[in-house]
Design an enzyme around this catalytic site. Structure first.
Site, short mmCIF file in Angstrom:
data_model
loop_
_atom_site.label_atom_id
_atom_site.label_comp_id
_atom_site.label_asym_id
_atom_site.label_seq_id
_atom_site.Cartn_x
_atom_site.Cartn_y
_atom_site.Cartn_z
N GLU A 171 0.77 -1.19 0.02
CA GLU A 171 -0.33 0.32 -0.01
C GLU A 171 0.95 1.38 -0.20
OE1 GLU A 171 -3.02 -0.36 3.59
OE2 GLU A 171 -4.19 -1.42 1.65
N GLU A 224 -6.22 -7.98 -0.91
CA GLU A 224 -6.98 -8.09 0.56
C GLU A 224 -8.33 -7.39 0.08
OE1 GLU A 224 -5.51 -6.06 2.76
OE2 GLU A 224 -2.61 -6.45 2.66
#
Ligand code: GAL
Length: 845
Positions: free
Chosen positions: A185, A254
């Site tokens: 991320e 995710e």
């Protein structure tokens, strides 16, 4: 719009193979805009995160097999740098950190692996997985274009890649690893940092690709992922995501199955209808890889929880619960979805969808390939009402916020909002195991002047001093109170004010606990304000500052402060305010009991313990408690009920079960609808109760007798009321429809498990160490209701009960095929039937 041009896809396959820089023969995993291509075949892949240090090696095989049973193709894990390299150059790959063994267990199960090396991983893990020593490397700045950071990151990444290569674990070598992640991320960070951020992303991508794994790399939440790295999506929904290049596949790294918990907060749950809906939405849009984060969340043993205040349980409301037991109906419903999706695989990977509107909030996505495959997804985004829609001249009814899957463009085999399959009820059942011989040792507060301490003027940042070798740091100073102070003659006591940067604080004045204060996850800084009982002459003020997990997310979290940075002041003295911030402070890292390793069976006897009961009544703060117990029989998972205690840490046979804290959950736990956009605050449970009451004790840490339980209690509590519980299944239900005659063989073949489709079965599965003691309900026909309240419908085979009882009673698991023959005869011809069962589980005698 229809543009399923296979030749164009073929062009991109070649393109990407070239871009990846390896020849067609040796490169066994590539990708194109549709999917990952494994050995020449585009695949729709279902993956699940299981983090190896969050369970024990003894649990791994079972967890991975459960994932496989649940319809998963891939197991995904982060690699946790800080457990592997506790000090520079000293590596640990033993026990729970045996990464090679974990990957080989995945391989043994016949599944693929996705290795998310990071090495920054976030993950609610202490310091985001980076070793704390890294913070002290001269000139370092984390996760940016910084030489010392890049050097260390490259060294570790290379170490892991080489380790995998040596063991032949990449798919290109015949191993299970098909994908790898670098960074985590980074997008939001890069946006903050600008140019150095972008340089770092490019460097990280080149570094990773240069390691020549023969399988693709991904970067999640990084829109600028440089080629050939694939940028991927994380979130509760990812259907709006598209990769940064038209020749990259749509990957969801995710898909959050639930959410993490923090001490003092409620437990978040994500309804399975919404999870299934989000996954179906992603796949209908052309997504080809979904990873559940988490599939098994597990436990933050030791001090591995990130923070501040992430709980020891990392259950995550995942399909497999913290203890390794199947969570129903989540597990079963997702399994049904996976089966339905696999029936569509051939159509999904070879065509692009034609999208048509079926109403104002309804759509059809149709994948129809040149070779004649056809799969359709019918969606209803309406959050309130069921929609009746016409599709291919047939009528379909779509519940609110749901998608129906039609693997042949005709028959619905699955709807995301219709939860059938298995359900089970769990309980924490007290065992009759006695925890005996309680004894107490009070942490020694007296010695602030021995060799383990040092003094300086002023207040120091905590992690700089402890280097995270302990949660605890003592700040001690003394204040001289003149006998003439007015408060000594009946006036109001002075007030002590302590400003802390986190995370928890216990204030002791002359050896007595005066009070405690805590920050929260959102607000780490807090102030302690309390009256203090000072006496004439010298007084000792001892502040025990407690770190509760280091930060793991946010801009340059390595620079964040912990501990008492001041001001520290006394108010209400005759002189007014007395600022102690620049006084002489004495520091002691950790507790005396930690230094003596009291938790270990071999050194527990190095101090004199006092027989427990009397001391326990006093709710003594800063106390070590120890006791012994035998392993309970059976093999159900175990936990300790810590609700009689305050806050501290807990060990069995020297192994740390983690931090415990009976913090009560504040929040709104009213109601939860599966429809509408999910967020963690929407569906919460446990308000007004301790956030975490039970602490997982892995069976493999126990011996038959004389197990040593040690705990350190900061505030006070009654250890004699701690009990050992078994996590047990009380009842299991199954509710499965009979075989649909319109499904064609080739569709079933693509799933590879023809039997499951041609002859649907109900599976009843009690927990380990249990068996089915009775059948509470059984009906083959048109039963009504849900688990716990099933009822017979108008059609019912009278043999239902006896068939089930015969097959199942006395068994730990059983399965019964749903066919007329099995129940004597067809109880109602031409009516589509189902079998609903509720069975009671009881411990094996
Ligand atoms: C993501 C992150 C994961 C985990 C998750 C929340 O943003 O990549 O590591 O922290 O959030 O559980």
């Amino acid at each position: 719009m229809k543009m399923s041009s296979i030749s164009r896809l073929g062009f991109w396959v070649c393109m990407v193979v070239v871009v990846l820089g390896c020849g067609v023969v040796e490169c066994s995993v590539t990708y194109d805009r549709k999917a990952l291509i494994i050995n020449g075949q585009r695949r729709i892949l279902i993956s699940g995160s299981i983090h190896y240090p969050r369970s024990t090696p003894e649990m791994w095989e079972d967890l991975i097999n459960k994932a496989k049973e649940g319809g998963l193709d891939v197991i995904d894990t982060y690699v946790f740098w800080n457990v592997h390299e506790p000090s520079p150059g000293n590596y640990n790959f033993e026990g729970r950190y045996d990464l090679v063994k974990f990957v080989k267990t995945i391989q043994k199960a016949g599944l693929y692996a996705h290795l998310r090396i990071g090495p920054y991983v976030c993950a609610e893990w202490n310091f985001g997985g980076l070793p704390v020593w890294l913070k002290f490397v001269p000139g370092i700045s984390f996760r940016t274009d910084n030489e010392p950071f890049k050097m260390a990151m490259k060294r570790f990444t290379k170490k892991i890649v080489n380790m995998m290569k040596t063991e032949n674990l990449y798919e290109s070598q015949g191993g299970p690893i098909i994908l790898s992640q670098i960074e985590n991320e980074y997008g939001p960070q890069a946006n903050l940092l600008g140019a150095p951020g972008r340089q770092y992303v490019t460097w990280a991508a080149n570094m990773a690709v240069g390691l020549d794994t023969g399988v693709p790399w991904v970067m999640c939440k990084e829109d600028d992922a440089p080629d050939p790295v694939i940028n991927t999506c994380n979130g509760f929904y990812c259907d709006a995501f598209s990769p940064n290049k038209p020749y990259k596949p749509m990957i969801w790294t995710e898909a959050w199955t639930g959410w993490f918990t923090e001490f003092g907060g409620p437990v978040h749950q994500r309804p399975v209808e919404d999870l299934a809906f989000s996954v179906a939405r992603f796949l209908q849009k052309g997504g080809s890889f979904v990873n559940y984060y988490m599939y098994h969340g597990g436990t933050n043993f030791g001090r591995s929880a990130g923070g501040p205040f992430i709980t020891t349980s990392y259950d995550y409301d995942a399909p497999v619960d913290e203890y390794g037991l199947i969570r129903q109906p989540k597990y079963g419903h997702m399994k049904e979805l996976h089966k339905a999706v696999k029936l569509c695989e051939r159509a999904l990977v070879s065509a692009d969808p034609t999208v048509t509107s079926l109403g104002s909030l309804q759509e059809a996505y149709v994948y129809s390939s040149e070779s004649g495959d056809c799969a359709a997804f019918l969606s209803n985004y309406d959050t309130n009402t069921t929609a009746g829609v016409m599709f291919n001249n047939m009528h379909y009814s779509l519940p609110p916020w749901s998608i129906s899957i039609l693997p042949d463009c005709k028959n619905v085999v699955f709807n995301t909002a219709k939860v059938g399959g298995q359900t089970s009820q769990m309980e924490m059942r007290p065992t009759d195991t006695e925890i005996f011989s309680w004894e107490t040792y009070n942490e020694d507060l007296s010695s602030s002047d021995d060799s383990s301490t040092f003094s300086t003027l002023g207040l120091l940042e905590q992690i700089n001093v402890t280097r995270d070798s302990s949660d605890y740091l003592w700040y001690t100073t003394s204040v001289d109170i003149s006998p003439s102070e007015s408060f000594l003659r009946g006036g109001e006591l002075p007030t002590l004010i302590v400003q802390s940067s986190g995370h928890a604080l216990h204030v002791f004045v002359n050896g007595e606990l005066s009070g405690s204060a805590f920050g929260t996850m959102e607000k780490r800084r807090f102030t302690f304000t309390g009256k203090v009982n000072l006496r004439s002459g010298s007084n000792k003020i001892s502040l025990l500052s407690v770190a509760v997990g280091l930060p793991y997310i946010g801009g340059h979290f390595e620079t964040w402060n912990t501990g008492i940075l001041g001001p520290v002041a006394l108010r209400g003295l005759d002189q007014g305010k007395w600022d102690l911030s620049w006084a002489k402070w004495t520091y002691q890292v950790g507790l005396k009991g930690e230094a003596m390793n009291l938790v270990s069976p071999s050194s527990v006897s190095s101090v004199d313990w006092t027989k427990g009961s009397l001391v326990a009544q006093k709710q003594q703060p800063l106390a070590w408690h120890k006791a012994y117990f035998s392993a309970p029989d059976g093999d159900e998972p175990l936990a300790l009920d810590m609700s009689s205690m305050g806050k501290g840490q807990l060990w069995v046979n020297g192994q740390s079960l983690g931090r415990y804290w009976t913090a009560y959950a504040a929040g709104d736990c009213s109601g939860c609808s599966y429809t509408g956009i999910f967020k963690p605050q929407k569906c919460q449970v446990g308000c007004g109760q301790p956030t975490q009451r039970w602490y997982h004790l892995p069976r493999s840490w126990l011996k038959p007798t004389q197990n040593l339980l040690v705990l350190f209690e900061e505030i006070g509590g009654d250890p004699t009321r701690i009990i050992l519980v078994k996590r047990s299944v009380t009842s299991v239900c199954a509710d499965v429809a009979e075989y649909h005659p319109n499904i064609k063989n080739w569709q079933v073949e693509s799933y590879g498990k023809m039997e499951e489709f041609r002859k649907p079965r109900v599976h009843l599965h009690c927990g380990p160490g249990q068996s089915i003691s009775s059948i509470k309900f059984a009906s083959f026909g048109t039963p009504l209701g849900t688990c716990g309240s099933f009822q017979q419908g108008t059609c019912h085979a009278p043999t239902s009960y006896t068939v089930l009882a015969k097959k199942c009673i006395g068994q730990q698991r059983c399965s019964v095929t749903i066919s007329n023959r099995n129940f004597g005869r067809d109880p109602c011809p031409n009516i589509s039937k189902r079998l609903s069962v509720e069975a009671i589980c009881a411990p094996l005698d």
